[in-house]
Design a protein around this motif. Structure first.
Motif, short mmCIF file in Angstrom:
data_model
loop_
_atom_site.label_atom_id
_atom_site.label_comp_id
_atom_site.label_asym_id
_atom_site.label_seq_id
_atom_site.Cartn_x
_atom_site.Cartn_y
_atom_site.Cartn_z
N LEU A 4 -4.68 3.96 -11.11
CA LEU A 4 -5.95 3.62 -10.47
C LEU A 4 -6.08 4.23 -9.08
O LEU A 4 -7.09 4.86 -8.76
N GLY A 5 -5.06 4.05 -8.26
CA GLY A 5 -5.12 4.50 -6.88
C GLY A 5 -5.43 5.99 -6.76
O GLY A 5 -6.42 6.38 -6.14
N PRO A 6 -4.59 6.83 -7.39
CA PRO A 6 -4.85 8.27 -7.29
C PRO A 6 -6.21 8.67 -7.85
O PRO A 6 -6.88 9.54 -7.29
N GLY A 15 -6.45 6.07 -2.10
CA GLY A 15 -6.68 5.10 -3.18
C GLY A 15 -5.91 3.82 -2.95
O GLY A 15 -6.44 2.72 -3.10
N ALA A 16 -4.62 3.96 -2.57
CA ALA A 16 -3.81 2.77 -2.32
C ALA A 16 -4.38 1.99 -1.14
O ALA A 16 -4.42 0.75 -1.16
N PHE A 17 -4.84 2.72 -0.12
CA PHE A 17 -5.38 2.05 1.05
C PHE A 17 -6.69 1.34 0.74
O PHE A 17 -7.08 0.42 1.44
N VAL A 70 0.84 -1.21 0.00
CA VAL A 70 0.00 0.00 0.00
C VAL A 70 0.87 1.25 0.00
O VAL A 70 0.67 2.17 -0.80
N PHE A 71 1.89 1.28 0.87
CA PHE A 71 2.78 2.45 0.94
C PHE A 71 3.50 2.65 -0.39
O PHE A 71 3.66 3.77 -0.87
N PRO A 127 -6.07 -3.44 -0.28
CA PRO A 127 -6.81 -4.32 0.64
C PRO A 127 -8.09 -4.86 0.01
O PRO A 127 -8.48 -5.99 0.31
N MET A 128 -8.72 -4.08 -0.88
CA MET A 128 -9.92 -4.57 -1.52
C MET A 128 -9.60 -5.82 -2.35
O MET A 128 -10.30 -6.84 -2.26
#
Lengths: 346, 290
Positions: free
Chosen positions: A261-263, A277-279, A43-44, A283-284
């Motif tokens: 995707l994350g941002p 977004g990463a968080f 995630v980080f 995990p999803m």
């Protein structure tokens, strides 16, 4: 689309939440399973790359869909120097970042000098990433399709050596967290500097910015270079965390899309969007896998059923829904709901 | 490298390039009118391939016969996609539209993966190994048929846009959106029609492609990129440019495969793309960028 890009300061409650989150994350390795800290390390890492990508799109309005190029160049440079010459990554990060920035300069120079804008610029970035992927496939000194492997010796996982980046998984956890946090602080600083204002001026109205005497070419180049350099650092981390690099996994389109995707889900052009977004996404994905495994082992789903793709299917569907129903990303909405940001002050 | 080797390579490239060109036409039509870059391009085309595969396996229908069927099915799909989903994000900036289509692409690929599994599957057509020989020039029968079919579909499409009222209306939307609204064209329906036609092109191209290669879900991103290259080389929004670009890329890849290493042929196309972007960003046949 000015409304899409907002940078309000955190409110008192927001700062408290951030501090709480930091303390919680710092303590994770003390109480959580190694699985959880591994997921969080990823995630980080994605938050770091996302922050770098966001710098180009959210700050300067430059859409990159070939960001895997910069990550990969950083990873391969530091990885190669370590595997071949034993150069420790603490030193290797310098040429790695330099080369990633050079890659950014090449893409940027060609794109901006010949005024390739919008969609065309995005396609230029992906074209370069693909070109480098194919060249890396054929670069025997980098291992080609066979991959580049970084030497790991017995007992490396026990110690903590930040010079050679060899150590316990928890070292990588804290390193990734530190880098992601630094990226956040750095981006915030850039945003409030003259550079950040120039970038946003160019993003909102390039012609007006030019008329005001801003050297558009130069500041766009800076945006690509800073972004590529940050991605290069992420690449170095990735190389020494994974210890094996393959052209197809480093430079592929899927990798570049993953970066964006994350941002976008979190909120492109916000400081906390890439992190949120990463968080959410990582995990999803893990959660979907876990649920599928659970349903399988409990016999609700026939274990023999082939389910490759189910996770990606649900994941893709979620992203479609987010774009349709929360197109500004989740952060602005969440932050307003929870009162994490002060009222709009730009 | 002797004369016949080169001639064979050029012929193969030319014929394959026509199929590539048809696929690129699907991308070009959509971008030219709706101004949206279809990032799910390769995915929709691979759906066409699997459609033809299923038709072949279940009913023994030749992929060439599947061309109009796949075209029809994917027309409906494209129409619905534009009307119910993409039209809703028209107000969003480029990167959100890109993400939406990329995500739709992910959904399509993973759905195909769930249904058909990750292994390549082909249609064993009876004439797969037949060929015509002219001197030392050897032309695969399947490749010739594929190219002919692509040419027919492409010609029908060009004819549609040139001679029918609907085709002209769609071009009017592309030329001047406000003007089109002023004269009372139903832009929303025309856009949906356009996306449907673009997707139908991909369905046709996918069916035809099954004559030349095996289908598997992971082909999709590669085809998306290939179509981008072709369309940019030929000129985004130019229909003739898409066909010409397809042939150019087909031939240059085939020649690069014998001059260089086969696996380097894609690098050659990307090199060409970068060159065109720099020297003539509107593409070989495209109108100058305004």
């Amino acid at each position: 689309m000015r409304g899409l890009f907002v940078y309000p300061e955190l409110s008192g409650r927001g700062h408290a939440a951030l501090a709480l989150l930091l303390v919680a994350l710092l303590s994770v390795p003390l109480w959580a399973t190694s699985y959880i800290s591994t997921v969080l390390t990823i995630v980080f890492y994605l938050a770091l790359v996302g922050q770098s990508w966001n710098l180009m799109l959210g700050f300067a309005g430059l859409l990159s869909i070939g960001h895997a190029l910069f990550v990969g160049v950083g990873a391969y440079t530091a990885g190669y120097l370590y595997a071949r010459f034993g150069l420790p990554p603490l030193i290797g990060v310098v040429p790695a970042v330099a080369l990633a920035m050079v890659a950014g300069m090449v893409v940027g120079y060609l794109g901006f000098r010949f005024s390739i804008g919008g969609v065309y610029f995005a396609l230029l970035t992906i074209a370069f990433a693909e070109l480098v992927r194919i060249l890396a496939d054929h670069a025997t000194f980098l291992g080609g399709t066979q991959g580049l492997f970084l030497p790991v010796s017995e007992g490396d996982r026990d110690g903590v050596n930040l010079i050679t980046l060899r150590g316990h998984p928890n070292m990588f956890y804290y390193l990734a967290m530190g880098l992601a946090f630094l990226a956040l602080l750095g981006s915030r600083h850039l945003l409030r500097s003259k550079l950040g204002f120039y970038w946003r001026a160019i993003r909102d109205d390039q012609e007006a910015a030019q008329a005001l005497g801003i050297n558009v070419f130069r500041y766009k180049m800076y945006a690509v270079m800073v972004s590529a350099g940050m991605a290069g650092i992420a690449g170095v981390f990735y190389a020494f965390y994974q210890n094996s690099l393959f052209p197809d996994s480093m430079f592929s389109i899927e990798r570049s899309i993953e970066v964006t995707l994350g941002p976008i889900v979190g909120g492109a052009g916000t400081l906390f969007g890439p992190i949120l977004g990463a968080f959410i996404l990582t995990p999803m994905g893990e959660g979907i896998t876990a649920i599928i495994d659970l349903l399988r082992s409990s016999g609700i789903i026939d274990p023999a059923l082939r389910l490759n793709g189910l996770k990606l299917f649900i994941w893709g569907l979620m992203v479609v829904l987010i774009v349709l129903f929360k197109p500004t990303g989740l952060w602005p909405w969440l932050a307003a709901k929870l009162g994490l940001v002060a009222r709009e002050n730009r | 490298m002797d004369f016949w080797t080169l001639t064979n390579a050029v012929t193969t490239g030319l014929l394959t390039g026509l199929v590539y060109g048809l696929s690129a036409l699907g991308l070009s039509v959509i971008f030219g009118v709706i101004r949206i870059v279809n990032f799910a391009h390769g995915e929709i085309m691979v759906v066409g391939m699997f459609f033809a595969l299923v038709m072949f396996r279940w009913l023994g229908i030749d992929p060439l016969v599947s061309v109009p069927l796949a075209g029809g099915v994917l027309f409906l799909f494209g129409f619905a996609l534009q009307k119910f989903i993409i039209a809703r994000v028209a107000y969003l900036p480029d990167h959100m539209q890109f993400l939406l289509l990329a995500a739709i692409g992910i959904v399509i690929v993973s759905a195909l993966l769930l249904v058909f599994g990750p292994d390549p599957q082909g249609a064993q057509i009876s004439y797969a190994f037949d060929s015509y020989a002219i001197g030392e020039l050897i032309v695969d029968k399947s490749r010739l048929y594929a190219a002919a079919a692509a040419l027919v579909v492409g010609a029908l499409l060009l004819g549609f846009f040139r001679y029918t009222l609907t085709g002209k209306s769609i071009r009017a939307c592309a030329d001047n959106l406000e003007g089109a609204r002023v004269v009372g064209l139903n832009v929303e329906v025309l856009y949906a029609l356009t996306f449907g036609i673009g997707a139908a092109c991909l369905g046709a191209a996918g069916s035809i492609l099954l004559l030349l290669t095996e289908a598997h879900p992971y082909l999709a991103p590669g085809y998306t990129l290939l179509a981008f290259i072709i369309v940019i080389v030929g000129g985004l929004g130019s229909m003739a440019g898409a066909l010409v670009g397809g042939i150019l890329i087909g031939v240059s890849e085939a020649v690069a495969a014998i001059v260089l290493e086969p696996s380097l042929k894609a690098a050659f196309s990307f090199g060409l793309l970068i060159l065109v972007l720099l020297l003539r960003p509107q593409g070989l046949l495209g109108a100058p960028v305004r």
